[in-house]
Design an enzyme around this catalytic site. Structure first.
Site, PDB file in Angstrom:
ATOM      1  N   GLY A 173       9.629  25.851 -39.349  1.00 17.65           N
ATOM      2  CA  GLY A 173       9.570  24.716 -38.419  1.00 17.65           C
ATOM      3  C   GLY A 173      10.222  23.456 -38.956  1.00 17.65           C
ATOM      4  O   GLY A 173      10.421  23.288 -40.160  1.00 17.65           O
ATOM      5  N   VAL A 175       9.101  20.396 -39.093  1.00 17.86           N
ATOM      6  CA  VAL A 175       8.270  19.501 -39.910  1.00 17.86           C
ATOM      7  C   VAL A 175       7.458  20.290 -40.942  1.00 17.86           C
ATOM      8  O   VAL A 175       6.449  19.816 -41.444  1.00 17.86           O
ATOM      9  CB  VAL A 175       7.325  18.633 -39.041  1.00 17.86           C
ATOM     10  CG1 VAL A 175       8.117  17.567 -38.311  1.00 17.86           C
ATOM     11  CG2 VAL A 175       6.526  19.469 -38.062  1.00 17.86           C
ATOM     12  N   CYS A 176       7.911  21.502 -41.233  1.00 16.64           N
ATOM     13  CA  CYS A 176       7.245  22.309 -42.249  1.00 16.64           C
ATOM     14  C   CYS A 176       8.098  22.313 -43.510  1.00 16.64           C
ATOM     15  O   CYS A 176       9.307  22.538 -43.451  1.00 16.64           O
ATOM     16  CB  CYS A 176       7.061  23.740 -41.759  1.00 16.64           C
ATOM     17  SG  CYS A 176       5.999  24.670 -42.858  1.00 16.64           S
ATOM     18  N   ILE A 177       7.480  22.053 -44.659  1.00 15.10           N
ATOM     19  CA  ILE A 177       8.247  22.044 -45.913  1.00 15.10           C
ATOM     20  C   ILE A 177       7.706  23.080 -46.899  1.00 15.10           C
ATOM     21  O   ILE A 177       7.911  22.991 -48.098  1.00 15.10           O
ATOM     22  CB  ILE A 177       8.269  20.634 -46.558  1.00 15.10           C
ATOM     23  CG1 ILE A 177       6.858  20.041 -46.641  1.00 15.10           C
ATOM     24  CG2 ILE A 177       9.186  19.701 -45.768  1.00 15.10           C
ATOM     25  CD1 ILE A 177       6.793  18.730 -47.405  1.00 15.10           C
ATOM     26  N   THR A 178       7.021  24.106 -46.341  1.00 13.91           N
ATOM     27  CA  THR A 178       6.508  25.190 -47.179  1.00 13.91           C
ATOM     28  C   THR A 178       7.615  25.783 -48.044  1.00 13.91           C
ATOM     29  O   THR A 178       7.438  26.029 -49.233  1.00 13.91           O
ATOM     30  CB  THR A 178       5.890  26.295 -46.292  1.00 13.91           C
ATOM     31  OG1 THR A 178       4.798  25.733 -45.552  1.00 13.91           O
ATOM     32  CG2 THR A 178       5.393  27.455 -47.121  1.00 13.91           C
TER      33      THR A 178
END
Length: 328
Positions: A173, A175-178
């Site tokens: 996604g 806004v996901c920084i996994t």
């Protein structure tokens, strides 16, 4: 094995048209059935705080769209189910896997929601399997969606535990920084991961994350998704719960990840970030445009309904789909 599959993402794929068999794209049927209910689109807004609140959920349900309420207002979940059922609408909520959620599920017996999504970042976990089994025992008629996962092994295990659908996508996604924080995930190859997982699935898959355009919905269906979860394209609307912020006279809305410090209220185990999106118009306008674009996609597929997208040919065009136009 994964190595036998080509690795690609949405922007690397173009679907190949077939002869059109309908007079107008308006004849194309975009509806999809999940469990005992049929919805107008194979699309569900992400169950995130800046995407939907109770009012948006109600608007979606009344309009015939699927929704999943987020799990960040825990005390509000039972009143929310009642609010929806009192209006004859479906109730669709999220749970986590902490110990107190087991008691919460037991409390739902008197007014069970139609859908429960077990929503954690790394869904291939004993804790998720245990929660699936618990919900199925306590609420046998509730449709259980479990995730998120990124491998065929995970899909099989969650299905075998009793999940009615699995949600595929680890960190693709906006806004996901996994992927940055941990080195793990399906970011950059989400569409190939979806294809890999779908080959093992016996039940519906919800593709979650990495959708940047309406055409990506059709591509997700082609590679095995029954439903597509979308965040950023649904953020920033007039109805969206995110805060409106003015910058140099322009209106923006905030959009943040479910594991961000903004959602958590603390900087601990953060795997999400906050971005500002230019404020958009009404949510219904986006839903209508998505429907029209999907109808066009079905007509290009030579089909009449969503499932016809599953059979089209495709070509892998490494990163050339935008022909150097970075504005997309």
């Amino acid at each position: 094995m994964l190595n036998e599959f080509p690795i690609f993402d949405y922007e690397d794929i173009q679907l190949i048209p077939n002869k059109c068999v309908i007079k107008s794209r308006a004849e194309a049927d975009t509806s999809v059935t999940l469990g005992n209910h049929t919805f107008k689109l194979p699309v569900v807004p992400a169950n995130m705080q800046t995407i939907l609140d109770e009012n948006v959920a109600e608007q979606l349900a009344k309009g015939g769209y699927f929704y999943i309420m987020h799990r960040f207002d825990e005390a509000g979940r039972i009143p929310f189910i009642k609010r929806m059922h009192d209006q004859g609408l479906i109730a669709s909520i999220s749970v986590g896997v902490k110990d107190y959620e087991y008691d919460f599920v037991r409390q739902l017996k008197t007014d069970a929601p139609e859908y429960i999504t077990i929503d954690i970042a790394h869904g291939h976990a004993d804790s998720v399997i245990s929660m699936i089994q618990h919900i199925k025992k306590e609420l046998p008629d509730t449709f259980v969606i479990a995730g998120n996962v990124g491998t065929p092994e995970a899909v099989r295990e969650l299905e075998n535990a009793g999940a009615d659908a699995t949600k595929v996508g680890i960190g693709p996604g906006k806004v996901c920084i996994t992927k940055v924080k941990t080195g793990f995930g399906t970011g950059g190859w989400q569409l190939a991961a979806l294809r890999w997982c779908a080959k093992a699935a016996r039940k519906p898959i919800i593709a979650d994350g990495g959708i940047r355009t309406h055409g990506d919905i059709a591509k997700s269906i082609r590679f095995g998704a029954s439903m597509v979860m979308i965040g950023s394209l649904f953020a920033g609307h007039i109805e969206s719960p995110g805060k409106t912020i003015e910058v140099d006279g322009e209106q923006f809305k905030e959009y943040y990840g479910s594991a961000s410090q903004y959602q958590k209220g603390a900087y601990k185990n953060v795997e999400g970030k906050r971005i500002l999106l230019p404020a958009k118009g009404h949510l219904q306008d986006t839903l209508t445009e998505m429907e029209q674009d999907l109808q066009s996609a079905i007509s290009y597929a030579g089909g009449r309904q969503v499932a016809d997208l599953k059979h089209v040919d495709y070509v892998i065009v490494k990163n050339s789909i935008w022909n150097g136009d970075a504005s997309h």
